[in-house]
Each structure stands twice: as structure tokens, then as C-alpha cells.
Design an enzyme around this catalytic site. Structure first.
Site, short mmCIF file in Angstrom:
data_model
loop_
_atom_site.label_atom_id
_atom_site.label_comp_id
_atom_site.label_asym_id
_atom_site.label_seq_id
_atom_site.Cartn_x
_atom_site.Cartn_y
_atom_site.Cartn_z
N HIS A 147 0.83 -1.21 0.00
CA HIS A 147 0.00 0.00 0.00
C HIS A 147 0.87 1.26 0.00
O HIS A 147 0.69 2.17 -0.82
CB HIS A 147 -0.92 -0.05 1.23
CG HIS A 147 -1.68 1.22 1.49
ND1 HIS A 147 -3.04 1.33 1.28
CD2 HIS A 147 -1.29 2.43 1.99
CE1 HIS A 147 -3.45 2.54 1.60
NE2 HIS A 147 -2.41 3.24 2.05
N GLU A 148 1.82 1.31 0.91
CA GLU A 148 2.64 2.51 1.05
C GLU A 148 3.48 2.77 -0.20
O GLU A 148 3.62 3.92 -0.63
CB GLU A 148 3.54 2.40 2.28
CG GLU A 148 2.79 2.40 3.62
CD GLU A 148 1.90 3.60 3.80
OE1 GLU A 148 2.20 4.67 3.24
OE2 GLU A 148 0.88 3.48 4.50
N HIS A 199 1.74 4.73 -2.70
CA HIS A 199 1.87 6.19 -2.53
C HIS A 199 3.19 6.68 -3.13
O HIS A 199 3.22 7.69 -3.83
CB HIS A 199 1.83 6.57 -1.05
CG HIS A 199 0.50 6.40 -0.40
ND1 HIS A 199 -0.68 6.86 -0.94
CD2 HIS A 199 0.15 5.83 0.80
CE1 HIS A 199 -1.68 6.59 -0.12
NE2 HIS A 199 -1.22 5.96 0.93
ZN ZN Z 1 -2.24 5.21 2.58
#
Ligand code: ZN
Ligand code: CA
Length: 251
Positions: free
Chosen positions: A162-163, A166
Site C-alpha cells: 500500500h505505502e 503512494h
Molecule cells: Zn495510505
């Protein structure tokens, strides 16, 4: 590998044009495990190796490959928390490579009771950036989210997946917490006005019933638990490639 239009069997022939699979995005990655003295034995080389494998597997369908250039282990009680200037000191000491190099810090006591945080690619200005301008670039992740970690529901390494989304330029699927507006700037993720807990499966979660599609709870960029995650959309893959080309490659 041969290049050329004559090997039509290796691509898809569309109206006389051979379309080939695009070259993968290859991201150099340095993993940094940072623990307190008390927890030094808790976070193992195997966890880091399994985390790297989980990351690579999750991005394979997005045509993003990771090339591990380093795995470091550091014992430092202040850095393992990373509050305020301690995070800067840690990154100044440990960061590898340039702006296109992914540095992930796995911290045993990450400050703020969060699972993780990353910088976005557009966080720095144009041109070839000086290291002093991007020392903060990278991801700080709670080390126990790695495979084998002790955070129930969040110990399959998917927080890093997930990170890193980003870091590659993706926003949350529920960005803006609204059923109107640009949301995550990706057209094939349905509008979503609330983040998702767990993995609601009985009735499809649909926070924007007036918009087409139900909430993309299995998307890596929602907040569902690790086991719920299945992937990115083609639109997200396109945005990552665009962001990579615009902000990170060659820098
Ligand atoms: Zn996030
Ligand atoms: Ca969207």
C-alpha cells in the site's frame, strides 16, 4: 532479446502494427530494519526477505519490478521510533541511491501508532534534485507489518505494498472522502467516500450508491486488512507509469 517487426509471433498483430509488452519499470530498493535494543531479535532477515518477495509479487501484474540493492539492520532506540528530527537523522545516515531509489525504513516502534507512511513523487520540485531536498523521501513502516510480524490482520507485508503505491504516486481510493470530485484521479476505481475496515463481505460495501460500482475494498489503496487485498486497477498501473516517467526516472 531481439527487437524488430519481423517477429510478429512474439507480439499481438493489430492492423499491421506489432504491439509489445512495455518494458517493465525497474525500481532499485533499499530495505532498512531499525529496531530498539530490546526488539533487535524480533525483526529477522527472513521477515525482510519475505517482505521483499511479497512486494515483488504484488507489483508483478503492474509491470513494476524491484531490484534489491541493500538490506540493512540498525539498532537505535530513537530512530526506531522516528519522532521529529530522529527520522531525518535516520534517513541522513541510511538513505541509499537517488530520487528514483526506493528506501523503506521498517521501524520497530514507529511513532504515531500508524502502520506506515510514504512520500509522494511530486513532493519535490522540478529539475535534478539535490540529495538535501529529498532526504525525507521514502517510506517509514511499522516493522511488525512484515510477513511474520505480530500485528494481527496486518502481518502479510501488504502495508508496504500500500505505502509503495503512494511512493509511486497513487492516492487512496477514498481520497477526498467524497462521492464527487476527482477522488484518486483514477477513472476505473469507483467513487468511495469512506475507507474500509477489515473485509466486509456479506453485503457489498457501497459508500457512493449514486455512482457506478461498489467500493473497491480489495484494492491495495483502500484500508482493508491484508488478506482482503487483491490488486491495482489498469488505471492505477497507468498512473504509476506516468508518475514514474514524470517525477522519478533519471532523477
Ligand atoms: Zn495510505
Ligand atoms: Ca476513482
Amino acid at each position: 532479446m531481439h527487437q524488430g517487426v519481423f517477429k510478429a509471433h512474439s507480439g499481438t498483430q493489430i492492423a499491421g502494427i506489432v504491439s509489445r509488452a512495455a518494458a517493465p519499470i525497474v525500481v532499485d530498493v533499499a530495505l532498512h530494519v531499525v529496531t530498539t535494543a530490546t526488539k533487535a531479535a524480533d525483526i529477522t532477515q527472513k521477515m525482510a526477505d519475505d517482505q521483499f518477495a511479497a512486494l515483488s509479487k504484488a507489483y508483478a501484474a503492474s509491470n513494476v519490478q524491484f531490484n534489491r540493492i541493500a538490506t540493512t539492520f540498525t539498532v537505535n532506540d530513537a530512530w526506531a521510533v522516528g519522532a521529529g528530527s530522529d527520522a531525518t537523522a535516520m534517513k541522513t545516515a541510511l538513505r541509499n541511491g537517488t530520487y528514483r531509489t526506493l528506501n523503506v525504513y521498517f521501524m520497530s516502534d514507529l511513532t504515531g501508532s500508524i502502520l506506515g507512511t510514504c512520500s509522494l513523487p511530486s513532493d519535490i520540485g522540478p529539475g535534478t534534485p539535490a540529495p538535501s531536498t529529498y532526504i525525507g523521501d521514502g517510506c517509514m513502516i511499522q516493522a511488525n507489518t512484515m510477513p511474520g510480524g505480530n500485528i494481527y490482520g496486518f502481518n502479510q507485508g501488504m502495508t508496504t505494498v500500500h505505502e509503495v503505491g503512494h511512493w509511486m504516486g497513487l492516492l487512496h481510493t477514498f481520497e477526498g472522502y467524497s462521492c464527487t470530485g476527482n477522488g484518486d484521479f483514477v477513472s476505473d476505481t469507483p467513487m468511495q467516500s469512506t475507507s474500509t475496515d477489515g473485509c466486509p463481505s456479506k453485503l457489498a460495501k457501497d459508500s457512493c450508491p449514486q455512482s457506478s460500482g461498489v467500493d473497491p475494498i480489495h484494492n491495495y489503496m483502500d484500508y482493508s486488512d491484508d488478506a482482503c487485498y487483491t490488486g491495482f486497477t489498469p488505471g492505477q498501473n497507468k498512473r504509476m507509469a506516468k508518475m514514474w516517467a514524470a517525477y522519478r526516472t533519471g532523477r
